[in-house]
Scaffold this motif. Structure first.
Motif, short mmCIF file in Angstrom:
data_model
loop_
_atom_site.label_atom_id
_atom_site.label_comp_id
_atom_site.label_asym_id
_atom_site.label_seq_id
_atom_site.Cartn_x
_atom_site.Cartn_y
_atom_site.Cartn_z
N UNK A 1 0.83 -1.22 0.00
CA UNK A 1 0.00 0.00 0.00
C UNK A 1 0.86 1.26 0.00
N UNK A 2 2.12 1.12 -0.37
CA UNK A 2 2.97 2.31 -0.47
C UNK A 2 2.51 3.20 -1.61
N UNK A 3 1.84 2.61 -2.63
CA UNK A 3 1.27 3.38 -3.73
C UNK A 3 -0.25 3.45 -3.56
N UNK A 4 -0.80 4.62 -3.87
CA UNK A 4 -2.25 4.79 -3.81
C UNK A 4 -2.94 4.13 -5.00
N UNK A 5 -2.17 3.79 -6.03
CA UNK A 5 -2.74 3.08 -7.18
C UNK A 5 -3.51 3.96 -8.14
N UNK A 6 -3.29 5.27 -8.10
CA UNK A 6 -4.05 6.18 -8.94
C UNK A 6 -3.53 6.19 -10.38
N UNK A 7 -4.45 6.29 -11.33
CA UNK A 7 -4.11 6.66 -12.70
C UNK A 7 -4.13 8.19 -12.78
N UNK B 1 -11.42 0.79 -7.11
CA UNK B 1 -10.65 -0.44 -6.97
C UNK B 1 -9.18 -0.13 -6.67
N UNK B 2 -8.89 1.08 -6.25
CA UNK B 2 -7.52 1.47 -5.89
C UNK B 2 -7.25 1.15 -4.43
N UNK B 3 -5.98 0.91 -4.07
CA UNK B 3 -5.66 0.74 -2.65
C UNK B 3 -6.12 1.93 -1.80
N UNK B 4 -6.00 3.15 -2.38
CA UNK B 4 -6.45 4.32 -1.62
C UNK B 4 -7.91 4.19 -1.21
N UNK B 5 -8.78 3.84 -2.15
CA UNK B 5 -10.20 3.77 -1.82
C UNK B 5 -10.46 2.72 -0.76
N UNK B 6 -9.85 1.54 -0.88
CA UNK B 6 -10.07 0.50 0.13
C UNK B 6 -9.64 0.98 1.51
N UNK B 7 -8.54 1.71 1.58
CA UNK B 7 -8.06 2.19 2.87
C UNK B 7 -8.90 3.34 3.40
N UNK B 8 -9.17 4.33 2.54
CA UNK B 8 -9.93 5.50 2.97
C UNK B 8 -11.37 5.12 3.32
N UNK B 9 -11.98 4.29 2.47
CA UNK B 9 -13.38 3.90 2.68
C UNK B 9 -13.56 3.13 3.98
#
Length: 524
Positions: free
Chosen positions: A120-126, A159-167
């Motif tokens: 999860x070091x990357x937020x996975x954003x395009x 479906x990004x790591x950011x969303x899973x973590x923030x949500x």
């Protein structure tokens, strides 16, 4: 009338009402004996609850996230409330000391279907994700209106790591309010760059009922505040004349007896309009929680009655009209041995109390658990361990249990959890899992328009205030202890004319360093 002669009546015994009573005494010069709190349940604390015991199983409906970099009004209050366990310390002092001993740094924030810890070091954003997120974050609230998050962000974002973590940290759903999501991005911009480790999250010594509610109630009782439990307020009579609005009487029922309490213009009435844990129900190891609605509890009825024909008092229907969109389920597990905790600490690399949420990102239920520092309850016996978890999609079929979480007993939930962890179910041999259904738990996140939430002191009101997660406070965010406390402090200071400023919101989103850290994180 002198402030010392003024009376105050508070409808609801949640953290907002308790905080309001404290501010009336500490900053408003009111006598505690002139303050009365009416609570329909047998205990105070509202959604900040915690109960049970080692034999029957402990229960927590949920726990709100805390930070010490925000929550200005909350800590302003608890710097004044003495600790129940540490003489000479405030609740704030003991909380800070506890967090200095137990530094949070998650090493297993997301876990995939193969039980691999997700990087999860990357937020996975395009680039599209970044541009859309920036557009949403910079849009004004009039432009966002009553739109949903999905109106602004493309499907791939969810479906990004950011969303899973923030949500899962804040309990957002894609169909929730774009305005509220934007407010969170700004209010917690400091957390954006450390959402992967949850380093900014702070914990109380015990659960929030034992650590926040109990000492606050003890202090209020020492000041002579009247706590009337098992008392349901059925109506607040309101008089309107020439743009002036005042509460004139309170009707209540206690133990089958009805009573009407007259209210003078010089007195105060504070009303907790609705509750996010209204109509919640518990199950057991063998039985799923009952499906309840507001019709079973009448928890929203008083606000609906007051607001009818009075636009300044809000619009409850914006929040309580769609249980599937505001519902999730939690569960509390009591263990008589430490085997599960030891195995989880080995797997995650975190000792209990330092890891925060572990989310199973491929779970159909979107299931998470958190292992708090033990003991998590005051008086919890040695050798007993308690952990809490929740799921954002309880109406979906499980991965390992062929039915929705809504229909699951505690034993079913443990089977699903062990499936995701690839643990033998025998590790839960001493477990007692108590599930909890909460149909309105994120109702305050529902898309809303201006005016759907009343101001803490509605326009024209001379003595009636609203204190809850369903009032309008500019720039602050609901689903936090801070929101209720800030509403209480704002209303008390306004109605009592307190010559002290409500602590301003820390504008971390205006800091160049915080902005730069967020941009760097977004491009990792």
């Amino acid at each position: 009338m002198r402030t010392t002669d003024k009376k105050a009546y508070l409808v609801g015994g949640g953290i907002g009402a308790l905080a309001a009573a404290a501010f009336m005494i500490r900053d408003g010069g009111m006598q505690g004996s002139n303050i009365t709190i009416f609570e329909a349940s047998p205990v105070t604390g509202g959604s900040l609850d915690g109960g049970g015991n080692a034999d029957d199983g402990y229960t927590l409906r949920g726990g709100r996230m805390l930070t010490t970099d925000n929550y200005e009004c909350t800590w302003d209050l608890f710097k004044s409330i003495p600790s129940l366990e540490h003489a000479g310390q405030s609740v704030y002092d003991e909380t800070i000391a506890f967090n200095e001993r137990h530094l949070p740094h998650s090493r297993a924030r997301l876990v995939d279907r193969n039980r691999f810890k997700v990087d999860v070091s990357s937020m996975g954003f395009s680039m599209q994700d970044r541009l859309e997120l920036l557009k949403l974050a910079e849009a004004d609230e009039d432009t966002l209106g009553s739109s949903a998050i999905t109106d602004w962000l493309s499907p791939a974002f969810f479906d990004t790591p950011f969303w899973y973590m923030w949500a899962t940290t804040f309990a957002f759903q894609p169909w929730h309010s774009a305005v509220e999501f934007k407010r969170y991005l700004h209010r917690f911009m400091l957390e954006f760059s450390r959402i992967d480790t949850l380093a900014g999250v702070k914990r109380t010594v015990y659960n929030q009922y034992d650590s926040l509610v109990r000492p606050l109630v003890a202090w209020l009782q020492e000041q002579g505040v009247n706590l009337i439990m098992d008392c349901t307020v059925t109506d607040i009579a309101v008089q309107e004349c020439d743009g002036r609005l005042s509460a004139t009487a309170i009707a209540c029922q206690r133990r089958g007896l009805a009573d009407v309490i007259p209210v003078a213009d010089s007195d105060l009435v504070f009303f907790q309009n609705a509750s996010m844990t209204d109509a919640s129900s518990y199950g057991s190891m063998h039985v799923a929680p009952a499906r309840r609605t507001k019709n079973d509890s009448q928890g929203w009825r008083l606000w609906e009655k007051l607001a009818e024909g009075r636009p300044a008092l809000g619009r409850p229907a914006a929040f309580n009209s769609s249980i599937p969109e505001s519902y999730w389920a939690s569960y509390t597990v009591t263990l008589k041995d430490g085997a599960f905790f030891e195995r989880m600490e080995q797997f995650t690399g975190n000792s209990a109390g330092t890891g925060g949420l572990v989310t199973f990102k491929d779970s159909n239920w979107l299931m998470s658990i958190v292992l708090a520092h033990q003991p998590h309850f005051a008086g919890q016996p040695a050798g007993v361990h308690v952990f809490w978890g929740y799921a954002l999609h309880p109406d979906r079929i499980g991965n390992f249990v062929a039915k929705p979480m809504s229909d699951c007993s505690g034993a079913d939930i443990l089977r699903e959890l062990c499936g995701h962890l690839n643990f033998d179910l025998d590790i839960m041999a001493t477990a007692n899992c108590i599930p909890c259904r909460m149909p309105y738990i994120t109702s305050m996140f529902m898309p809303r328009a201006k005016g759907d939430r009343p101001l803490p002191v509605p326009a024209g009101s001379v003595n009636l205030a609203f204190v809850s997660q369903f009032v309008e406070i500019a720039d602050d965010v609901v689903f936090t202890v801070e929101y209720s406390v800030r509403a209480a402090q704002t209303a008390v200071y306004q109605l009592l004319g307190v010559p002290r400023e409500v602590p301003p919101i820390h504008a971390h989103d205006k800091s160049l360093k915080v902005k730069l850290d967020a941009v760097i994180k977004a491009f990792q």
